[in-house]
Design an enzyme around this catalytic site. Structure first.
Site, PDB file in Angstrom:
ATOM      1  N   LYS A  68      33.009  18.751   1.519  1.00 27.53           N
ATOM      2  CA  LYS A  68      33.760  18.495   2.752  1.00 27.53           C
ATOM      3  C   LYS A  68      33.500  19.623   3.758  1.00 27.53           C
ATOM      4  O   LYS A  68      32.963  20.677   3.379  1.00 27.53           O
ATOM      5  CB  LYS A  68      35.255  18.370   2.436  1.00 27.53           C
TER       6      LYS A  68
ATOM      7  N   TYR B 290      36.860  46.485  23.989  1.00 27.15           N
ATOM      8  CA  TYR B 290      38.048  46.008  24.714  1.00 27.15           C
ATOM      9  C   TYR B 290      39.292  46.777  24.283  1.00 27.15           C
ATOM     10  O   TYR B 290      39.544  46.964  23.089  1.00 27.15           O
ATOM     11  CB  TYR B 290      38.283  44.521  24.438  1.00 27.15           C
TER      12      TYR B 290
END
Ligand SMILES: *Cc1c(COP(=O)(O)O)cnc(C)c1O
Length: 378
Positions: A43, A264
């Site tokens: 899956k 950042y």
């Protein structure tokens, strides 16, 4: 793909997927199972590795049953393994019966209403269609609950008219061998099996369940993550091989003086004069932002810390202690792979290896290789 045929390819980061390692992991599980059959759970596009490549590799090892989550995944898998049994875990949504039938997809039936609908659909053309019966034993997610199960026992013929391939249930806590939930679910599953109005083969164990012992094996195991190298539980060495390696290119290396902020928010400040390599991998590639300040990458056999925030396309790595020759623009660092495994990274990021694998980005150039046993990705 011919690595020399694309100049653009040379510029980006790469994801190498070793199908040989997936095949060896399948064999290791077979060994554990001592004669019990083993399905492959593919899956979410083979947990991010590519179901269309993983499934044929497993087929070549003798895997004949595959599980996916959605009907869409099942339809796409169907031509890839034309002779395999392809099963759809998410059940039989109303109106999808003809699609299941047309593509020979086996629905995992999770409710009485689905059972009735599948029987009626087959009955219209005088057929008994194949299906899997899912009973809930404590997960409380999918499968017949206690009340529905009681009604099965009290309603003769409720399971008639369907070709039942397996009775299945799913473990909630198999990754913790000490959790008493495992034995409780096992007892519940055995009881349901004994009360079944008709005999059918049984399937219970996911990857971790295989390692709980032969009492959990029944007739078919359903491993997913172990095929892709994920550890079966947090204890002891992982007997499985990591089949993926993500390598990001160093774009720039700079030396910053002590007490300099990087990235950042300047969330990291250099404690000393440091060499910082900026590497082309970020959260858009599936390198989770929660690895900011806690992740590590491998460079020249050395583990180097990710410093500052993970940004969309880039990470910054402290390579002060790495061999200088390796830390140059254009060089590759192993962002995730046999050295820093998805499980290792997940531990420090506060998640699980499953999430890291299924988050693998689409921007990498993907290379599929098939290493022999003595030529691993390590
Ligand atoms: C995903 C899934 C599996 C495979 O689980 P792993 O932990 O990856 O081995 C098996 N059975 C069901 C019902 C699942 O949803």
């Amino acid at each position: 793909m011919n690595p020399s045929d694309s100049a653009a390819e040379a510029a980006v980061s790469r994801l190498t997927i070793d199908l040989g390692a997936v095949r060896r992991n399948y064999r290791r599980l077979l060994e554990r199972l001592g004669g019990v059959a083993c399905a492959g759970v593919v899956k979410a596009d083979g947990y991010g590795l590519g179901a269309e490549r993983v499934a044929p590799a497993l087929w070549a090892e003798g895997c004949r049953v595959f599980f996916v989550a959605t009907l869409d995944e099942a339809v796409r898998l169907r031509p890839v393994v034309p002779d395999a049994t392809v099963c759809c875990l998410n059940g039989l949504l109303p109106g999808t019966e003809a699609v299941f039938d047309e593509h020979r997809i086996v629905p995992v039936l999770n409710a009485l209403e689905q059972i009735a609908r599948w029987r009626t659909f087959g009955g219209r053309s005088g057929r008994q269609l194949p299906a899997i019966l899912h009973v809930d034993t404590g997960m409380n997610r999918l499968g017949l609950g206690d009340d529905e199960w009681t009604s099965v026992l009290e309603t003769p013929g409720v399971l008639d008219g369907i070709d039942w391939l397996y009775l299945i249930s799913h473990l909630a806590s198999a990754d913790d061998p000490d959790d008493p939930m495992n034995a409780r679910q096992l007892a519940g599953f055995q009881q349901i099996r004994q009360c079944l109005p008709r005999r059918m083969p049984a399937s219970f164990a996911n990857s971790s369940g295989i390692f709980l012992g032969s009492g959990y094996h029944f007739d078919l195991a359903r491993p997913g993550i172990a095929l892709y190298g994920g550890r079966p539980n947090a204890r002891g060495p992982n007997p499985l091989e990591c089949p993926i390696r993500i390598e990001g290119r160093i774009l720039q290396v700079r030396t910053v003086p002590a007490s300099t902020g990087v990235g950042y928010g300047s969330s990291w400040t250099s404690p000393r004069e440091s060499r910082i390599a900026t590497v082309a991998a970020g959260y858009a590639d599936g390198y989770l932002r929660s690895l900011s300040g806690v992740g590590t990458v491998a460079l020249g056999g050395r583990s180097c810390p990710v410093v500052g925030r993970v940004s969309m396309d880039l990470i910054t790595v402290d390579v002060t202690d790495a061999p200088p020759a390796g830390a140059t623009p254009g060089a590759f660092v192993e962002v995730l792979g046999p050295t820093v495994t998805p499980d290792d990274a997940a531990d420090v990021a506060g998640t699980i290896g499953y999430e890291l694998l299924t988050s693998l980005g689409r921007r990498y150039v993907r290379h599929y290789v098939e290493s022999p046993a003595d030529d691993r990705l390590a």
